[in-house]
Design a protein around this motif. Structure first.
Motif, mmCIF file in Angstrom:
data_model
loop_
_atom_site.group_PDB
_atom_site.id
_atom_site.type_symbol
_atom_site.label_atom_id
_atom_site.label_comp_id
_atom_site.label_asym_id
_atom_site.label_seq_id
_atom_site.Cartn_x
_atom_site.Cartn_y
_atom_site.Cartn_z
ATOM 1 N N LEU A 1 67.704 -55.774 -32.073
ATOM 2 C CA LEU A 1 68.644 -55.360 -31.021
ATOM 3 C C LEU A 1 70.004 -56.041 -31.188
ATOM 4 C CD1 LEU A 1 66.263 -55.315 -27.922
ATOM 5 C CD2 LEU A 1 67.340 -53.341 -29.002
ATOM 6 N N THR A 2 69.995 -57.288 -31.636
ATOM 7 C CA THR A 2 71.253 -58.002 -31.891
ATOM 8 C C THR A 2 72.033 -57.312 -33.002
ATOM 9 O OG1 THR A 2 70.246 -60.083 -31.181
ATOM 10 C CG2 THR A 2 72.261 -60.255 -32.472
ATOM 11 N N ILE A 3 71.329 -56.892 -34.054
ATOM 12 C CA ILE A 3 71.972 -56.149 -35.151
ATOM 13 C C ILE A 3 72.551 -54.842 -34.607
ATOM 14 C CG2 ILE A 3 71.532 -54.848 -37.280
ATOM 15 C CD1 ILE A 3 69.414 -57.043 -37.954
ATOM 16 N N GLN A 4 71.765 -54.127 -33.796
ATOM 17 C CA GLN A 4 72.224 -52.857 -33.226
ATOM 18 C C GLN A 4 73.474 -53.052 -32.365
ATOM 19 O OE1 GLN A 4 71.264 -49.790 -33.777
ATOM 20 N NE2 GLN A 4 69.579 -50.316 -35.127
ATOM 21 N N LYS A 5 73.483 -54.125 -31.593
ATOM 22 C CA LYS A 5 74.644 -54.426 -30.743
ATOM 23 C C LYS A 5 75.873 -54.726 -31.606
ATOM 24 C CE LYS A 5 75.911 -57.587 -26.995
ATOM 25 N NZ LYS A 5 76.780 -58.612 -27.517
ATOM 26 N N ASN A 6 75.680 -55.534 -32.643
ATOM 27 C CA ASN A 6 76.794 -55.925 -33.521
ATOM 28 C C ASN A 6 77.371 -54.740 -34.292
ATOM 29 O OD1 ASN A 6 76.674 -58.595 -32.734
ATOM 30 N ND2 ASN A 6 75.354 -59.214 -34.418
ATOM 31 N N ARG B 1 61.451 -46.005 -25.806
ATOM 32 C CA ARG B 1 62.506 -44.990 -25.645
ATOM 33 C C ARG B 1 63.667 -45.264 -26.601
ATOM 34 N NH1 ARG B 1 61.385 -45.705 -20.186
ATOM 35 N NH2 ARG B 1 63.280 -46.923 -19.859
ATOM 36 N N PHE B 2 64.020 -46.542 -26.740
ATOM 37 C CA PHE B 2 65.125 -46.917 -27.621
ATOM 38 C C PHE B 2 64.800 -46.564 -29.075
ATOM 39 C CE2 PHE B 2 67.308 -50.069 -30.313
ATOM 40 C CZ PHE B 2 68.617 -49.750 -29.997
ATOM 41 N N HIS B 3 63.591 -46.907 -29.522
ATOM 42 C CA HIS B 3 63.198 -46.622 -30.909
ATOM 43 C C HIS B 3 63.155 -45.113 -31.166
ATOM 44 C CE1 HIS B 3 62.665 -50.735 -31.919
ATOM 45 N NE2 HIS B 3 61.595 -50.928 -31.168
#
Length: 198
Positions: free
Chosen positions: A115-120, A36-38
């Motif tokens: 996901l870490t990149i997306q969060k940052n 779903r996220f992708h």
């Protein structure tokens, strides 16, 4: 009824089987969340890319048509900023892990990094997106105002508009990081830990 039977079977099975079942459920849950996220990220990349493609020629046209130096400079810088966003979105899209080209545990590690990149990028959106965009838009509006009048209320109104719009974009991204990205990151972390404990 079937769900109750499955729960009873799960409770009556040995601990080792229960752990395998829990791990399988966690894997399915994580994969469903990631799919779903992708899908939502694909839509986001498309919208941002289309917006940049539309913005670039419009502001390059403004740079040649409007005879005010401040507006011309702002227009060129907005077009350059839009190109940078387009390139950034393209690079970010390439970082999405491909589950078919690696082992599952490698896929999970790459997903955690993604996901870490997306969060940052959401948490730092004020630095790379909101700040530059709103500053350039404000400069553009001030240049347009100088051509028509010297009314200071327009300058204050333009500043207020840019500030409110920037705040809304910032808020939505911070909310997205907390509500959507962080929980997925935590689930992936949990699954990695479970897989590596074996």
């Amino acid at each position: 009824m079937i769900e109750e039977e499955l729960i009873n079977i799960w409770r009556s099975s040995p601990t080792q089987e229960q752990v395998k079942f829990d791990k399988s459920r966690l894997m399915i849950d994580v994969q469903s969340n990631l799919d779903r996220f992708h899908k939502s990220m694909k839509g986001l990349y498309l919208r941002e890319s289309l917006a940049a493609i539309i913005v670039i020629p419009i502001f390059l046209w403004y740079a040649f048509v409007i005879p005010i130096l401040i507006t011309q400079i702002a227009s060129i810088l907005i077009a350059v900023w839009a190109v940078a966003i387009l390139v950034f979105m393209h690079k970010l899209r390439k970082k999405k892990p491909d589950e078919h080209s690696m082992s599952y545990i490698e896929y999970l590690h790459k997903t955690r990094d993604y996901l870490t990149i997306q969060k940052n990028i959401r948490e730092k959106i004020i630095l790379w997106y909101v700040g530059p965009c709103m500053a350039l838009c404000y400069l553009f509006m001030v240049g347009m105002m100088l051509e028509e009048s010297s009314d200071t209320t327009y300058i204050i109104g333009a500043a207020a508009y840019c500030f409110v719009l920037g705040f809304v974009i910032y808020y939505l991204n911070i909310r997205s990081a907390k509500k959507y990205v962080t929980p997925k990151l935590e689930k992936v972390e949990s699954l990695i830990q479970t897989m590596e404990e074996e």
